[in-house]
Design an enzyme around this catalytic site. Structure first.
Site, PDB file in Angstrom:
ATOM      1  CD  GLU A  95      -3.072  -0.945   2.118  1.00 12.90           C
ATOM      2  OE1 GLU A  95      -3.055  -0.030   2.822  1.00 12.90           O
ATOM      3  OE2 GLU A  95      -3.869  -1.894   2.186  1.00 12.90           O
ATOM      4  N   GLY A 114     -19.469  -7.991  19.841  1.00 10.49           N
ATOM      5  CA  GLY A 114     -20.747  -8.287  19.982  1.00 10.49           C
ATOM      6  C   GLY A 114     -21.127  -9.177  18.813  1.00 10.49           C
ATOM      7  CD  GLU A 137      -6.494  -8.800 -10.605  1.00 13.89           C
ATOM      8  OE1 GLU A 137      -7.903  -9.170 -10.862  1.00 13.89           O
ATOM      9  OE2 GLU A 137      -5.501  -9.471 -11.260  1.00 13.89           O
TER      10      GLU A 137
END
Length: 181
Positions: A95, A114, A137
């Site tokens: 990234e 929860g 992709e």
């Protein structure tokens, strides 16, 4: 009174590429029965990439569930049997185009206990080195670099809305400004 619930029956309602939805019938501590709807998730990591100059590298990404572009720390889902540290370095590289010589665990927390099994592991990545990065992709991200203090200010102004990013940046800020002995 004991707090633990006892599983009576389990049924998978949906199984997708990333998530599974199941319905558990449980016995409560007082003997009554109840239903728990659970999203099963393999777990994830989030990384605060902090450059030597104090700049944090964030990603801007469209999130379809929110119908918004959000500012986030790099993050991703664990592959089967993948250690969180390896996933953190993989997501950092993919990234942001950086790798880290030093990776420090900040915390791990359940996203929404929860109804979800997702456990997110947070890391601080330092001593960053540029490397080749390539997103998945179907993933489109834009990197944004700013001082860590500015990112914290964006949290306080309500401009960063992603929970893992808020937790990761605040823990990184604390670690950098008040290192533990």
């Amino acid at each position: 009174m004991a707090l633990r619930e006892t599983l009576i029956a389990r049924k998978t309602l949906f199984e997708g590429r990333l998530l599974k939805l199941r319905c558990d019938l449980v016995r409560l501590p007082d003997g009554r029965e109840s239903v728990r709807e659970i999203v099963v998730h393999p777990g994830a990591v989030a990384v605060v990439p902090l450059r030597d100059d104090g700049q944090v590298v964030l990603v801007r990404q469209y999130r379809h569930a929110t119908e918004k572009v959000l500012l986030e720390v790099p993050a991703g889902t664990l592959n089967p049997d993948e250690p969180p540290e390896a996933c953190a370095l993989r997501e950092l590289r993919e990234e942001t185009g950086y790798t880290a010589r030093h990776l420090q665990r900040l915390a791990s927390f359940y996203l929404a206990p929860g109804y979800s099994t997702e456990l997110i592991h947070l890391f601080l990545a330092t001593e960053l080195q540029p490397t080749e990065g390539k997103t998945d992709e179907d993933e489109w991200v834009e990197t944004v670099t700013m001082p860590l203090a500015e990112a914290v200010t964006l949290i306080l102004r309500g401009e960063i809305e992603d929970a893992k990013t808020i937790a990761a940046l605040l823990l990184a800020w604390q670690k950098v400004n008040q290192p533990s002995p």
